[in-house]
Design an enzyme around this catalytic site. Sequence first.
Site, PDB file in Angstrom:
ATOM      1  N   CYS A 105       0.839  -1.282  -0.016  1.00  0.00           N
ATOM      2  CA  CYS A 105       0.042  -0.025   0.232  1.00  0.00           C
ATOM      3  C   CYS A 105       0.807   1.223   0.107  1.00  0.00           C
ATOM      4  O   CYS A 105       1.572   1.448   0.926  1.00  0.00           O
ATOM      5  CB  CYS A 105      -0.830  -0.056   1.281  1.00  0.00           C
ATOM      6  N   GLU A 106       0.762   2.153  -0.933  1.00  0.00           N
ATOM      7  CA  GLU A 106       1.657   3.442  -1.084  1.00  0.00           C
ATOM      8  C   GLU A 106       1.261   4.326   0.044  1.00  0.00           C
ATOM      9  O   GLU A 106       1.965   5.403   0.257  1.00  0.00           O
ATOM     10  CB  GLU A 106       1.245   4.137  -2.485  1.00  0.00           C
ATOM     11  N   HIS A 107      -0.003   3.887   0.667  1.00  0.00           N
ATOM     12  CA  HIS A 107      -0.221   5.169   1.766  1.00  0.00           C
ATOM     13  C   HIS A 107       0.386   4.668   3.202  1.00  0.00           C
ATOM     14  O   HIS A 107       0.696   5.717   4.020  1.00  0.00           O
ATOM     15  CB  HIS A 107      -1.855   5.305   1.984  1.00  0.00           C
ATOM     16  N   HIS A 108       0.669   3.489   3.290  1.00  0.00           N
ATOM     17  CA  HIS A 108       1.261   3.055   4.608  1.00  0.00           C
ATOM     18  C   HIS A 108       2.437   2.154   4.501  1.00  0.00           C
ATOM     19  O   HIS A 108       2.913   1.811   5.515  1.00  0.00           O
ATOM     20  CB  HIS A 108      -0.002   2.198   5.449  1.00  0.00           C
ATOM     21  N   GLN A 111      -4.692  -0.683  -5.195  1.00  0.00           N
ATOM     22  CA  GLN A 111      -5.500  -1.664  -5.771  1.00  0.00           C
ATOM     23  C   GLN A 111      -6.215  -1.313  -6.873  1.00  0.00           C
ATOM     24  O   GLN A 111      -6.124  -2.019  -8.138  1.00  0.00           O
ATOM     25  CB  GLN A 111      -6.406  -2.414  -4.838  1.00  0.00           C
ATOM     26  N   HIS A 161      -6.206  -6.021   2.570  1.00  0.00           N
ATOM     27  CA  HIS A 161      -5.171  -4.918   2.990  1.00  0.00           C
ATOM     28  C   HIS A 161      -4.924  -4.991   4.540  1.00  0.00           C
ATOM     29  O   HIS A 161      -5.653  -4.711   5.338  1.00  0.00           O
ATOM     30  CB  HIS A 161      -5.904  -3.488   2.653  1.00  0.00           C
ATOM     31  N   CYS A 219      -3.224  -2.648   6.022  1.00  0.00           N
ATOM     32  CA  CYS A 219      -3.728  -1.382   6.522  1.00  0.00           C
ATOM     33  C   CYS A 219      -5.120  -1.372   7.300  1.00  0.00           C
ATOM     34  O   CYS A 219      -5.360  -0.404   8.074  1.00  0.00           O
ATOM     35  CB  CYS A 219      -3.395  -0.202   5.788  1.00  0.00           C
TER      36      CYS A 219
END
Length: 189
Positions: A78-81, A120, A148, A150
């Site tokens: 995940c590019e956010h976390h 995704q 996910h 996250c």
Amino acid sequence: MARFDSEKIEQAVKMIIEAIGEDPNREGLIDTPKRVARMYEEVFQGLNQNPKDYFATIFGEEHEELVLVKNIPFYSMCEHHLVPFFGEAHVAYIPKDGKVTGLSKLARAVESVARRPQLQERITSTVANSIVETLSPHGVMVVVEAEHMCMTMRGIKKPGAITVTSAVRGCFENDPASRAEVLNLMIKK
């Protein structure tokens, strides 16, 4: 694309270990920065790959019916976390003018797109668009199902929650019966 910098990752991981209040020189952690750098080089190798390259080899075949490869396992970050998400992709297309590609190429395209900091939704649309742009098929459908971390290990903490995304192009977009048929085949175990 910038070159992979193991040394910088090792420094950053050491700083994270210190920032959480741990001793980076403790026996169990002393080699962790090196291990994380090696892992990141592997899990982010898709940054230097173009999924369209897998469709450069095209075979002439008098087949203009459904081609479906389903249950393609993948792992991504995940590019956010920067925590993993993982699941399965299902890739279908209907060839046009006899242009087919190797079945393994569909799985390789999924793999290359997944192996980068990612969403995704982007995996789903990138794989579909790559097929459209290289093979010009009658239609493409990509469905991705993933869990996910996250959402599992932090935040809402809902293990087992599955996110489903789809990208629909060409005849699957315009013909509800064709769309329903391929979706039914994708979800059959």
